[in-house]
Design a protein around this motif. Structure first.
Motif, PDB file in Angstrom:
ATOM      1  N   VAL A  60    -104.545-100.217 -43.287  1.00  0.00           N
ATOM      2  CA  VAL A  60    -104.243 -98.890 -43.842  1.00  0.00           C
ATOM      3  C   VAL A  60    -103.498 -97.879 -42.680  1.00  0.00           C
ATOM      4  O   VAL A  60    -103.533 -97.939 -41.617  1.00  0.00           O
ATOM      5  N   LEU A  61    -102.733 -96.924 -43.267  1.00  0.00           N
ATOM      6  CA  LEU A  61    -101.930 -96.011 -42.773  1.00  0.00           C
ATOM      7  C   LEU A  61    -101.758 -94.704 -43.337  1.00  0.00           C
ATOM      8  O   LEU A  61    -101.880 -94.432 -44.452  1.00  0.00           O
ATOM      9  N   ARG A  62    -101.947 -93.606 -42.313  1.00  0.00           N
ATOM     10  CA  ARG A  62    -101.633 -92.420 -42.798  1.00  0.00           C
ATOM     11  C   ARG A  62    -100.295 -91.927 -41.952  1.00  0.00           C
ATOM     12  O   ARG A  62    -100.245 -91.965 -41.061  1.00  0.00           O
ATOM     13  N   PHE A  63     -99.849 -91.061 -43.063  1.00  0.00           N
ATOM     14  CA  PHE A  63     -98.526 -90.511 -42.573  1.00  0.00           C
ATOM     15  C   PHE A  63     -98.464 -88.992 -42.481  1.00  0.00           C
ATOM     16  O   PHE A  63     -99.172 -88.151 -43.192  1.00  0.00           O
ATOM     17  N   ASP A  64     -97.601 -88.443 -41.681  1.00  0.00           N
ATOM     18  CA  ASP A  64     -97.438 -86.964 -41.548  1.00  0.00           C
ATOM     19  C   ASP A  64     -96.387 -86.545 -42.615  1.00  0.00           C
ATOM     20  O   ASP A  64     -95.037 -87.074 -42.309  1.00  0.00           O
ATOM     21  N   THR A  65     -96.707 -86.217 -43.947  1.00  0.00           N
ATOM     22  CA  THR A  65     -95.811 -86.065 -45.049  1.00  0.00           C
ATOM     23  C   THR A  65     -95.172 -84.355 -44.871  1.00  0.00           C
ATOM     24  O   THR A  65     -94.791 -84.067 -45.974  1.00  0.00           O
ATOM     25  N   SER A  66     -95.627 -83.644 -43.907  1.00  0.00           N
ATOM     26  CA  SER A  66     -95.424 -82.151 -44.100  1.00  0.00           C
ATOM     27  C   SER A  66     -93.882 -81.707 -44.146  1.00  0.00           C
ATOM     28  O   SER A  66     -93.693 -80.631 -44.848  1.00  0.00           O
ATOM     29  N   GLN A  67     -93.071 -82.719 -43.894  1.00  0.00           N
ATOM     30  CA  GLN A  67     -91.602 -82.309 -43.976  1.00  0.00           C
ATOM     31  C   GLN A  67     -91.042 -82.378 -45.434  1.00  0.00           C
ATOM     32  O   GLN A  67     -89.975 -81.762 -45.773  1.00  0.00           O
ATOM     33  N   LEU A  68     -91.869 -82.991 -46.219  1.00  0.00           N
ATOM     34  CA  LEU A  68     -91.544 -83.237 -47.687  1.00  0.00           C
ATOM     35  C   LEU A  68     -92.452 -82.271 -48.466  1.00  0.00           C
ATOM     36  O   LEU A  68     -91.839 -82.509 -49.802  1.00  0.00           O
ATOM     37  N   LYS A  69     -92.929 -81.387 -48.308  1.00  0.00           N
ATOM     38  CA  LYS A  69     -93.532 -80.242 -48.933  1.00  0.00           C
ATOM     39  C   LYS A  69     -92.404 -79.613 -50.096  1.00  0.00           C
ATOM     40  O   LYS A  69     -91.405 -79.147 -49.444  1.00  0.00           O
ATOM     41  N   GLY A  70     -92.638 -79.616 -51.271  1.00  0.00           N
ATOM     42  CA  GLY A  70     -91.697 -79.141 -51.997  1.00  0.00           C
ATOM     43  C   GLY A  70     -90.449 -79.914 -52.486  1.00  0.00           C
ATOM     44  O   GLY A  70     -89.573 -79.360 -53.092  1.00  0.00           O
ATOM     45  N   MET A  71     -90.379 -81.104 -52.003  1.00  0.00           N
ATOM     46  CA  MET A  71     -89.261 -81.863 -52.109  1.00  0.00           C
ATOM     47  C   MET A  71     -89.289 -83.093 -53.020  1.00  0.00           C
ATOM     48  O   MET A  71     -90.682 -83.211 -53.468  1.00  0.00           O
ATOM     49  N   THR A  72     -88.436 -83.477 -53.799  1.00  0.00           N
ATOM     50  CA  THR A  72     -88.575 -84.402 -54.731  1.00  0.00           C
ATOM     51  C   THR A  72     -88.025 -85.749 -54.193  1.00  0.00           C
ATOM     52  O   THR A  72     -86.759 -85.853 -53.449  1.00  0.00           O
ATOM     53  N   VAL A  73     -88.709 -86.797 -54.148  1.00  0.00           N
ATOM     54  CA  VAL A  73     -88.329 -88.031 -53.514  1.00  0.00           C
ATOM     55  C   VAL A  73     -87.868 -88.896 -54.600  1.00  0.00           C
ATOM     56  O   VAL A  73     -88.474 -89.176 -55.274  1.00  0.00           O
ATOM     57  N   GLU A  74     -86.663 -89.711 -54.321  1.00  0.00           N
ATOM     58  CA  GLU A  74     -85.981 -90.578 -55.223  1.00  0.00           C
ATOM     59  C   GLU A  74     -86.144 -92.236 -54.770  1.00  0.00           C
ATOM     60  O   GLU A  74     -85.887 -92.916 -55.506  1.00  0.00           O
ATOM     61  N   LYS A  75     -86.152 -92.014 -53.553  1.00  0.00           N
ATOM     62  CA  LYS A  75     -86.191 -93.552 -52.837  1.00  0.00           C
ATOM     63  C   LYS A  75     -86.968 -93.171 -51.546  1.00  0.00           C
ATOM     64  O   LYS A  75     -86.949 -92.350 -50.744  1.00  0.00           O
ATOM     65  N   ALA A  76     -87.952 -94.294 -51.320  1.00  0.00           N
ATOM     66  CA  ALA A  76     -88.675 -94.579 -49.900  1.00  0.00           C
ATOM     67  C   ALA A  76     -88.861 -95.904 -49.713  1.00  0.00           C
ATOM     68  O   ALA A  76     -88.886 -96.894 -50.451  1.00  0.00           O
ATOM     69  N   THR A  77     -88.746 -96.093 -48.276  1.00  0.00           N
ATOM     70  CA  THR A  77     -89.117 -97.313 -47.885  1.00  0.00           C
ATOM     71  C   THR A  77     -90.108 -97.574 -46.496  1.00  0.00           C
ATOM     72  O   THR A  77     -89.775 -96.521 -45.925  1.00  0.00           O
ATOM     73  N   LEU A  78     -90.933 -98.136 -46.661  1.00  0.00           N
ATOM     74  CA  LEU A  78     -91.793 -98.526 -45.396  1.00  0.00           C
ATOM     75  C   LEU A  78     -91.319 -99.643 -44.480  1.00  0.00           C
ATOM     76  O   LEU A  78     -90.909-100.621 -44.947  1.00  0.00           O
ATOM     77  N   TYR A  79     -91.323 -99.149 -43.335  1.00  0.00           N
ATOM     78  CA  TYR A  79     -90.700 -99.871 -42.232  1.00  0.00           C
ATOM     79  C   TYR A  79     -92.004-100.485 -41.187  1.00  0.00           C
ATOM     80  O   TYR A  79     -92.640 -99.609 -40.744  1.00  0.00           O
ATOM     81  N   LEU A  80     -92.081-101.721 -41.235  1.00  0.00           N
ATOM     82  CA  LEU A  80     -93.192-102.326 -40.193  1.00  0.00           C
ATOM     83  C   LEU A  80     -92.687-103.278 -39.137  1.00  0.00           C
ATOM     84  O   LEU A  80     -91.795-103.916 -39.747  1.00  0.00           O
ATOM     85  N   HIS A  81     -92.906-103.096 -38.009  1.00  0.00           N
ATOM     86  CA  HIS A  81     -92.226-104.158 -37.108  1.00  0.00           C
ATOM     87  C   HIS A  81     -93.136-105.492 -36.846  1.00  0.00           C
ATOM     88  O   HIS A  81     -94.450-105.394 -36.758  1.00  0.00           O
ATOM     89  N   LYS A  82     -92.552-106.587 -37.299  1.00  0.00           N
ATOM     90  CA  LYS A  82     -93.490-107.922 -37.099  1.00  0.00           C
ATOM     91  C   LYS A  82     -93.881-108.104 -35.891  1.00  0.00           C
ATOM     92  O   LYS A  82     -93.070-108.115 -35.058  1.00  0.00           O
ATOM     93  N   LYS A  83     -94.970-108.821 -35.902  1.00  0.00           N
ATOM     94  CA  LYS A  83     -95.613-109.247 -34.603  1.00  0.00           C
ATOM     95  C   LYS A  83     -95.802-110.722 -34.722  1.00  0.00           C
ATOM     96  O   LYS A  83     -95.364-111.509 -33.891  1.00  0.00           O
ATOM     97  N   LYS A  84     -96.305-111.272 -36.029  1.00  0.00           N
ATOM     98  CA  LYS A  84     -96.879-112.630 -36.107  1.00  0.00           C
ATOM     99  C   LYS A  84     -96.640-113.249 -37.454  1.00  0.00           C
ATOM    100  O   LYS A  84     -97.149-112.637 -38.618  1.00  0.00           O
ATOM    101  N   ASN A  85     -95.994-114.432 -37.548  1.00  0.00           N
ATOM    102  CA  ASN A  85     -95.884-114.811 -38.997  1.00  0.00           C
ATOM    103  C   ASN A  85     -95.142-114.022 -40.256  1.00  0.00           C
ATOM    104  O   ASN A  85     -95.289-112.668 -39.955  1.00  0.00           O
ATOM    105  N   ASP A  86     -94.738-114.789 -40.878  1.00  0.00           N
ATOM    106  CA  ASP A  86     -93.822-113.855 -42.013  1.00  0.00           C
ATOM    107  C   ASP A  86     -94.761-113.211 -43.209  1.00  0.00           C
ATOM    108  O   ASP A  86     -95.592-114.033 -43.853  1.00  0.00           O
ATOM    109  N   LEU A  87     -94.646-112.178 -43.469  1.00  0.00           N
ATOM    110  CA  LEU A  87     -95.333-111.476 -44.727  1.00  0.00           C
ATOM    111  C   LEU A  87     -94.503-111.749 -45.954  1.00  0.00           C
ATOM    112  O   LEU A  87     -93.475-111.116 -45.896  1.00  0.00           O
TER     113      LEU A  87
END
Length: 202
Positions: A60-87
């Motif tokens: 579970v992840l919570r984000f600081d999205t305060s910079q996006l208030k009032g904006m429209t998002v067209e594309k979003a990508t989540l980046y996670l750094h791999k530690k063990k085995n392939d997801l």
């Protein structure tokens, strides 16, 4: 105006991942939720990694999205750094209830911290009395969800997130993302680095 959002869990703005661009929303709380019978009150909010294993362990992840208030998002990508085995396949869901990160590092109960049975252990249920984590994710409790194949680039998973999911986070209608391993039939633990690791989110 086209707004591009990148959810990031990486080392720095100048990271080696070529996909790191746009507005970066830091992870400000994380944990992994354990559904195994003897671990359902365990809190692991201070661990240096997040474990993903079928229905047993969900990040579970919570984000600081305060910079996006009032904006429209067209594309979003989540980046996670791999530690063990392939997801190989990820399930992504919003979380329909507020939750407390906690400071646990082992499989013990941490009062007033998130776990499978409680949003804040012994204090606040995930939804109604007797509910659990599954009652606020993957369509339950008006949560939104999707599935995606992560792309692994130089140690980083890149996972596309639909704009409607991001909008729900921006307006505080939902309380972060749950990331699940959708290849649970493969009995192998996967893990990614958390914000407490040497690769802190930003």
């Amino acid at each position: 105006m086209r707004i591009v959002l990148a959810f990031i869990a990486c080392l720095s703005i100048g990271c080696s991942n070529p996909a790191c661009f746009g507005i970066k929303c830091p992870v400000i709380a994380d944990n992994y939720i354990c559904a195994y019978e003897t671990e359902q009150e365990a809190n692991l909010g201070a661990r240096a990694f997040l474990r993903l294993k079928g229905i047993e362990d969900t990040a579970v992840l919570r984000f600081d999205t305060s910079q996006l208030k009032g904006m429209t998002v067209e594309k979003a990508t989540l980046y996670l750094h791999k530690k063990k085995n392939d997801l190989l396949m990820a399930g992504i869901s919003t979380i329909a209830s507020d939750w407390v990160e906690g400071h646990g590092k082992n499989y013990k109960t941490r009062h007033r911290a998130s776990c499978f049975k409680y949003a804040a252990c012994k204090k606040t249920p995930w939804s109604y009395t007797g509910s659990d984590f599954t009652d606020v994710i993957f369509g339950q409790g008006n949560s939104l969800f999707t599935y995606a194949r992560p792309k692994l680039v130089k140690g980083w998973y890149a996972i596309d997130i639909p704009p409607d999911i991001v909008h729900a986070l921006i307006i505080d209608d939902q309380y972060g993302l749950a990331i699940a391993d959708e290849k649970g039939q493969i009995p192998q633990e996967k893990s990614v680095h958390s914000r407490e690791s040497m690769f802190p989110p930003f």
